[in-house]
Scaffold this motif. Structure first.
Motif: not given
Ligand SMILES: [Zn+2]
Length: 239
Positions: A116-124, A152-157, A160-165
Protein backbone atom coordinates in the motif's frame (compact mmCIF):
# COMPACT_ATOMS: atom_id res chain seq x y z
CA UNK A 1 -7.00 -3.90 6.25
CA UNK A 2 -7.44 -0.91 8.42
CA UNK A 3 -4.63 1.14 9.80
CA UNK A 4 -5.12 2.23 13.38
CA UNK A 5 -3.58 5.59 14.16
CA UNK A 6 -1.88 5.88 17.50
CA UNK A 7 0.39 8.81 16.77
CA UNK A 8 3.06 9.90 19.17
CA UNK A 9 2.54 13.02 21.23
CA UNK A 10 4.04 16.15 19.69
CA UNK A 11 5.93 16.72 22.90
CA UNK A 12 8.07 13.71 21.95
CA UNK A 13 8.86 14.76 18.39
CA UNK A 14 12.26 16.00 19.52
CA UNK A 15 13.28 12.55 20.70
CA UNK A 16 11.38 10.24 18.38
CA UNK A 17 10.90 12.01 15.04
CA UNK A 18 12.73 15.36 15.00
CA UNK A 19 12.97 16.02 11.27
CA UNK A 20 10.66 16.36 8.32
CA UNK A 21 11.27 13.52 5.90
CA UNK A 22 11.23 12.99 2.17
CA UNK A 23 10.28 9.33 1.90
CA UNK A 24 12.42 7.14 -0.31
CA UNK A 25 12.26 3.70 1.28
CA UNK A 26 9.93 1.31 3.02
CA UNK A 27 12.14 -0.44 5.59
CA UNK A 28 11.19 -3.83 7.03
CA UNK A 29 12.15 -4.90 10.55
CA UNK A 30 11.40 -7.78 12.91
CA UNK A 31 10.90 -6.83 16.55
CA UNK A 32 12.87 -9.81 17.93
CA UNK A 33 10.22 -9.84 20.61
CA UNK A 34 6.92 -11.55 21.37
CA UNK A 35 4.76 -8.52 22.12
CA UNK A 36 1.64 -7.41 20.26
CA UNK A 37 1.68 -4.35 18.01
CA UNK A 38 -0.17 -2.28 20.59
CA UNK A 39 2.27 -3.23 23.34
CA UNK A 40 5.25 -2.48 21.11
CA UNK A 41 3.86 0.95 20.25
CA UNK A 42 2.95 1.75 23.86
CA UNK A 43 6.46 0.89 24.97
CA UNK A 44 8.17 2.79 22.17
CA UNK A 45 6.08 5.90 22.77
CA UNK A 46 6.41 5.86 26.55
CA UNK A 47 10.20 5.63 26.82
CA UNK A 48 12.70 8.36 26.02
CA UNK A 49 15.14 6.30 23.94
CA UNK A 50 16.04 7.51 20.51
CA UNK A 51 14.35 4.47 18.98
CA UNK A 52 11.19 4.77 16.94
CA UNK A 53 9.38 3.44 13.88
CA UNK A 54 6.29 4.30 11.89
CA UNK A 55 4.27 1.09 12.04
CA UNK A 56 3.99 -2.00 14.20
CA UNK A 57 2.09 -4.89 12.65
CA UNK A 58 0.87 -8.07 14.29
CA UNK A 59 -1.52 -10.82 13.23
CA UNK A 60 -4.57 -8.71 14.08
CA UNK A 61 -3.79 -5.09 13.38
CA UNK A 62 -1.58 -2.42 11.90
CA UNK A 63 -0.77 0.51 14.15
CA UNK A 64 0.75 3.74 12.92
CA UNK A 65 2.92 5.32 15.61
CA UNK A 66 4.70 8.20 13.84
CA UNK A 67 3.55 10.67 11.19
CA UNK A 68 4.79 9.62 7.75
CA UNK A 69 6.36 12.97 7.00
CA UNK A 70 8.79 12.73 9.93
CA UNK A 71 11.85 10.53 10.32
CA UNK A 72 12.21 7.70 12.82
CA UNK A 73 15.23 6.06 14.47
CA UNK A 74 15.25 2.41 13.49
CA UNK A 75 17.84 1.70 10.80
CA UNK A 76 21.04 2.14 12.82
CA UNK A 77 22.60 4.36 10.18
CA UNK A 78 22.58 7.73 11.92
CA UNK A 79 21.22 10.50 9.74
CA UNK A 80 22.96 9.69 6.48
CA UNK A 81 21.93 11.13 3.15
CA UNK A 82 19.48 8.67 1.51
CA UNK A 83 19.74 6.50 4.62
CA UNK A 84 17.16 4.34 6.32
CA UNK A 85 16.57 6.70 9.22
CA UNK A 86 16.58 9.84 7.15
CA UNK A 87 14.37 8.58 4.32
CA UNK A 88 12.64 5.39 5.42
CA UNK A 89 9.19 4.51 6.64
CA UNK A 90 9.80 1.72 9.14
CA UNK A 91 7.54 -1.29 9.53
CA UNK A 92 8.12 -3.53 12.55
CA UNK A 93 6.74 -7.06 12.23
CA UNK A 94 5.71 -8.45 15.63
CA UNK A 95 6.07 -11.89 17.23
CA UNK A 96 9.30 -12.59 15.42
CA UNK A 97 11.07 -14.00 18.47
CA UNK A 98 9.08 -17.22 18.62
CA UNK A 99 7.54 -17.14 15.15
CA UNK A 100 4.66 -19.48 14.37
CA UNK A 101 1.25 -18.75 12.89
CA UNK A 102 0.79 -15.33 14.43
CA UNK A 103 4.14 -14.21 13.04
CA UNK A 104 3.29 -15.56 9.59
CA UNK A 105 -0.01 -13.67 9.66
CA UNK A 106 1.77 -10.53 10.87
CA UNK A 107 4.14 -10.85 7.93
CA UNK A 108 1.20 -11.11 5.53
CA UNK A 109 -0.32 -7.98 7.02
CA UNK A 110 3.02 -6.21 6.75
CA UNK A 111 3.30 -7.25 3.09
CA UNK A 112 -0.08 -5.65 2.45
CA UNK A 113 0.99 -2.48 4.24
CA UNK A 114 4.31 -2.32 2.39
CA UNK A 115 2.48 -2.71 -0.94
CA UNK A 116 0.00 0.00 0.00
CA UNK A 117 2.80 2.41 0.88
CA UNK A 118 4.74 1.63 -2.29
CA UNK A 119 1.61 2.35 -4.24
CA UNK A 120 0.75 5.53 -2.32
CA UNK A 121 4.23 6.92 -2.97
CA UNK A 122 4.31 5.60 -6.53
CA UNK A 123 7.46 3.57 -5.79
CA UNK A 124 8.48 0.38 -7.51
CA UNK A 125 9.59 -2.71 -5.60
CA UNK A 126 13.23 -1.52 -5.45
CA UNK A 127 12.14 0.94 -2.75
CA UNK A 128 11.32 -1.98 -0.45
CA UNK A 129 14.31 -2.46 1.86
CA UNK A 130 15.33 -4.52 4.82
CA UNK A 131 17.01 -3.05 7.87
CA UNK A 132 20.16 -4.94 6.89
CA UNK A 133 20.43 -2.87 3.69
CA UNK A 134 21.33 0.14 5.84
CA UNK A 135 23.32 -1.27 8.73
CA UNK A 136 25.27 -4.32 9.73
CA UNK A 137 22.39 -5.91 11.57
CA UNK A 138 20.67 -9.19 10.80
CA UNK A 139 17.16 -7.72 10.70
CA UNK A 140 14.39 -8.61 9.83
CA UNK A 141 15.89 -11.82 11.21
CA UNK A 142 13.01 -14.28 10.98
CA UNK A 143 11.74 -12.88 7.68
CA UNK A 144 15.23 -13.42 6.27
CA UNK A 145 15.51 -16.89 7.82
CA UNK A 146 12.30 -17.80 6.00
CA UNK A 147 13.55 -16.09 2.83
CA UNK A 148 13.71 -12.40 1.98
CA UNK A 149 12.80 -12.97 -1.66
CA UNK A 150 9.72 -14.86 -0.46
CA UNK A 151 8.62 -11.72 1.40
CA UNK A 152 9.37 -9.50 -1.58
CA UNK A 153 7.17 -11.82 -3.68
CA UNK A 154 4.36 -11.46 -1.13
CA UNK A 155 4.56 -7.68 -1.50
CA UNK A 156 4.64 -7.93 -5.30
CA UNK A 157 1.51 -10.09 -5.25
CA UNK A 158 -0.27 -7.55 -3.06
CA UNK A 159 0.82 -4.79 -5.39
CA UNK A 160 -0.74 -6.59 -8.33
CA UNK A 161 -4.09 -6.78 -6.61
CA UNK A 162 -3.90 -3.04 -5.94
CA UNK A 163 -2.86 -1.92 -9.40
CA UNK A 164 -5.57 -0.56 -11.65
CA UNK A 165 -6.54 -2.73 -14.61
CA UNK A 166 -4.48 -0.43 -16.83
CA UNK A 167 -1.66 -2.88 -16.10
CA UNK A 168 -2.99 -5.32 -18.65
CA UNK A 169 -1.42 -3.70 -21.67
CA UNK A 170 -3.36 -0.47 -21.67
CA UNK A 171 -1.14 1.99 -19.84
CA UNK A 172 -3.44 4.93 -20.27
CA UNK A 173 -4.37 6.58 -17.04
CA UNK A 174 -7.04 9.20 -17.29
CA UNK A 175 -6.32 12.40 -15.45
CA UNK A 176 -8.94 14.96 -14.61
CA UNK A 177 -8.34 18.51 -13.43
CA UNK A 178 -10.09 20.98 -11.22
CA UNK A 179 -11.51 24.00 -13.00
CA UNK A 180 -9.00 26.78 -13.50
CA UNK A 181 -9.11 29.54 -10.89
CA UNK A 182 -9.35 32.95 -12.52
CA UNK A 183 -10.21 35.05 -9.48
CA UNK A 184 -8.10 37.51 -7.59
CA UNK A 185 -7.77 35.87 -4.18
CA UNK A 186 -4.27 35.39 -2.86
CA UNK A 187 -5.18 32.39 -0.75
CA UNK A 188 -5.35 28.80 -1.97
CA UNK A 189 -8.07 27.96 0.55
CA UNK A 190 -10.19 30.95 -0.50
CA UNK A 191 -9.78 29.96 -4.13
CA UNK A 192 -10.93 26.42 -3.36
CA UNK A 193 -13.94 27.78 -1.51
CA UNK A 194 -14.81 30.04 -4.44
CA UNK A 195 -14.76 27.00 -6.71
CA UNK A 196 -16.84 25.01 -4.19
CA UNK A 197 -14.03 22.51 -3.70
CA UNK A 198 -13.68 20.98 -0.26
CA UNK A 199 -10.91 23.01 1.39
CA UNK A 200 -10.61 21.01 4.61
CA UNK A 201 -7.13 19.91 5.53
CA UNK A 202 -7.95 16.27 4.79
CA UNK A 203 -9.17 17.25 1.35
CA UNK A 204 -6.11 19.42 0.70
CA UNK A 205 -3.87 16.53 1.80
CA UNK A 206 -5.50 14.30 -0.80
CA UNK A 207 -5.19 17.01 -3.46
CA UNK A 208 -1.52 17.46 -2.54
CA UNK A 209 -0.89 13.72 -2.83
CA UNK A 210 -2.62 13.64 -6.23
CA UNK A 211 -0.28 16.41 -7.32
CA UNK A 212 2.95 14.85 -6.15
CA UNK A 213 3.36 16.67 -2.85
CA UNK A 214 4.19 14.10 -0.21
CA UNK A 215 3.71 14.96 3.43
CA UNK A 216 1.42 17.94 2.95
CA UNK A 217 1.07 19.82 6.20
CA UNK A 218 -0.42 23.07 4.94
CA UNK A 219 2.70 25.22 4.84
CA UNK A 220 2.61 28.47 2.88
CA UNK A 221 5.07 27.03 0.39
CA UNK A 222 2.99 23.92 -0.25
CA UNK A 223 -0.19 25.97 -0.60
CA UNK A 224 1.57 28.31 -3.02
CA UNK A 225 2.65 25.33 -5.14
CA UNK A 226 -0.89 23.99 -5.30
CA UNK A 227 -2.32 27.44 -5.90
CA UNK A 228 -0.05 27.93 -8.91
CA UNK A 229 -1.37 24.70 -10.42
CA UNK A 230 -4.95 25.76 -9.75
CA UNK A 231 -4.39 29.10 -11.47
CA UNK A 232 -2.93 27.31 -14.47
CA UNK A 233 -5.79 24.81 -14.58
CA UNK A 234 -3.30 22.05 -13.91
CA UNK A 235 -4.43 20.92 -10.47
CA UNK A 236 -5.10 17.19 -10.78
CA UNK A 237 -8.23 15.69 -9.26
CA UNK A 238 -6.85 12.20 -9.42
CA UNK A 239 -3.48 10.69 -9.99
ZN1 LIG B 1 15.48 -3.74 12.43
Amino acid sequence: MQIKEHLISKTKYKIKCPNLMTVKWIVIHNTANDASAQNEVNYMQSNNNQISYHFAVDDKEIIQALPLNRNGWHAGDGYKENGGNKCGIAIEICYSKSGGDRFLQAEKNAAWLAAKLLKDYEFDITHLKKHQDFANKYCPHRTMDLGWSRFVDMVKKQLQTMKPSSQSGNKQISVSYYPQYKGTSLSFVDALNTLHIDSSKTSRQQIALNNGIIGYSGTAKQNQQLFQLLKQGKLKKEK
